[in-house]
Scaffold this motif. Structure first.
Motif, PDB file in Angstrom:
ATOM      1  N   SER A 130       0.827  -1.211   0.000  1.00  0.00           N
ATOM      2  CA  SER A 130       0.000   0.000   0.000  1.00  0.00           C
ATOM      3  C   SER A 130       0.861   1.261   0.000  1.00  0.00           C
ATOM      4  N   VAL A 131       2.008   1.187   0.663  1.00  0.00           N
ATOM      5  CA  VAL A 131       2.925   2.329   0.668  1.00  0.00           C
ATOM      6  C   VAL A 131       3.526   2.522  -0.728  1.00  0.00           C
ATOM      7  N   PHE A 132       3.885   1.424  -1.387  1.00  0.00           N
ATOM      8  CA  PHE A 132       4.361   1.529  -2.771  1.00  0.00           C
ATOM      9  C   PHE A 132       3.291   2.175  -3.650  1.00  0.00           C
ATOM     10  N   LEU A 133       2.043   1.815  -3.424  1.00  0.00           N
ATOM     11  CA  LEU A 133       0.932   2.393  -4.184  1.00  0.00           C
ATOM     12  C   LEU A 133       0.893   3.909  -3.997  1.00  0.00           C
ATOM     13  N   GLU A 134       1.083   4.356  -2.768  1.00  0.00           N
ATOM     14  CA  GLU A 134       1.074   5.791  -2.476  1.00  0.00           C
ATOM     15  C   GLU A 134       2.244   6.516  -3.129  1.00  0.00           C
ATOM     16  N   HIS A 135       3.300   5.769  -3.436  1.00  0.00           N
ATOM     17  CA  HIS A 135       4.482   6.376  -4.053  1.00  0.00           C
ATOM     18  C   HIS A 135       4.506   6.181  -5.570  1.00  0.00           C
ATOM     19  N   GLY A 136       3.338   5.958  -6.158  1.00  0.00           N
ATOM     20  CA  GLY A 136       3.240   5.966  -7.612  1.00  0.00           C
ATOM     21  C   GLY A 136       3.415   4.631  -8.302  1.00  0.00           C
ATOM     22  N   CYS A 137       3.257   3.543  -7.568  1.00  0.00           N
ATOM     23  CA  CYS A 137       3.372   2.207  -8.163  1.00  0.00           C
ATOM     24  C   CYS A 137       1.991   1.594  -8.387  1.00  0.00           C
ATOM     25  N   ILE A 138       1.948   0.600  -9.246  1.00  0.00           N
ATOM     26  CA  ILE A 138       0.764  -0.233  -9.427  1.00  0.00           C
ATOM     27  C   ILE A 138       0.998  -1.528  -8.656  1.00  0.00           C
ATOM     28  N   VAL A 139      -0.013  -1.986  -7.926  1.00  0.00           N
ATOM     29  CA  VAL A 139       0.130  -3.203  -7.125  1.00  0.00           C
ATOM     30  C   VAL A 139      -0.831  -4.271  -7.622  1.00  0.00           C
TER      31      VAL A 139
ATOM     32  N   GLY B  88       4.261   7.158 -16.347  1.00  0.00           N
ATOM     33  CA  GLY B  88       4.785   7.744 -15.120  1.00  0.00           C
ATOM     34  C   GLY B  88       4.742   6.814 -13.929  1.00  0.00           C
ATOM     35  N   THR B  89       4.180   5.614 -14.115  1.00  0.00           N
ATOM     36  CA  THR B  89       4.165   4.630 -13.030  1.00  0.00           C
ATOM     37  C   THR B  89       5.602   4.287 -12.642  1.00  0.00           C
ATOM     38  N   ARG B  90       5.882   4.302 -11.350  1.00  0.00           N
ATOM     39  CA  ARG B  90       7.265   4.133 -10.891  1.00  0.00           C
ATOM     40  C   ARG B  90       7.664   2.674 -10.718  1.00  0.00           C
TER      41      ARG B  90
END
Length: 203
Positions: free
Chosen positions: A23-32, A108-110
């Protein structure tokens, strides 16, 4: 030409908080892509349901006529042949869902994050550019599963014995991320990891 975002796999012990980290990765612009959620969705497919009933009977259905995941888990937990049979049905469909989720990632997905309890056991690590081991002490992990799953210490040990040893998972990882309750610290580590990964890809 833009490079595709890196695929990041999360692994760790039971109760280490992999989904919270995802969820933190999601907040930082990732797709989970959550492997558990995708597997649940696969079980709603009528063809899959009918196949499982054909294999193991209507005892696997709950009162609503849907697959009871607890019953399925009990069937396959100590039966390797049954587990392989189940995985051969579920995994390809869940993998297709994951691929579709990643293919739909906006510009732009990180990073593309695989949140899977059995990342390495299922061979999903082979898809990953980076593997992150989410670490928490046994005491913290036990406390979490006692609260969220009502497990005893013995149940945690029994479940973990059916997976790869934690040292093996840790040794396969490129990063170790500590998740022992401080959310700000998890954010700091995820931010640093993504920056390091981006810098490494520029070389």
């Amino acid at each position: 030409m833009n490079r595709k975002p890196p695929i990041i796999g999360l692994t760790g012990g039971i109760g280490s908080g992999k989904s919270a980290v995802a969820s933190v990765f999601l907040e930082h612009g990732c797709i989970v892509a959550n492997a558990d959620e995708n597997a649940k969705a696969v079980l709603l497919d009528s063809e899959v349901r009918d196949t499982l009933v054909e294999w193991w009977g209507e005892k696997i259905l709950n009162i609503d006529g849907h697959i009871d995941r607890t019953v399925i888990a009990d069937i396959v937990f100590e039966d390797d042949a049954a587990l392989q049979k189940l995985e051969s049905l579920i995994h390809p469909r869940a993998r297709q869902m994951q691929e579709a989720q990643f293919a739909a990632a906006p510009e732009g997905t990180r990073g593309l994050v695989i949140d899977a309890p059995l990342l390495i056991e299922a061979g999903l690590d082979s898809l990953c550019e980076i593997i992150v081991y989410v670490e928490a002490s046994r005491e913290i992990r036990l406390n979490r599963v006692q609260k969220t799953r009502d497990w005893t210490a013995g149940e945690l040990d029994r479940r973990e014995a059916a997976q790869l040893p934690l040292d093996t998972k840790r040794n396969k990882a490129d990063y170790v991320l500590i998740n022992e309750g401080e959310l700000d610290e998890v954010h700091r580590q995820v931010k640093q990891l993504l920056e390091d990964m981006n810098n490494r890809r520029r070389i």
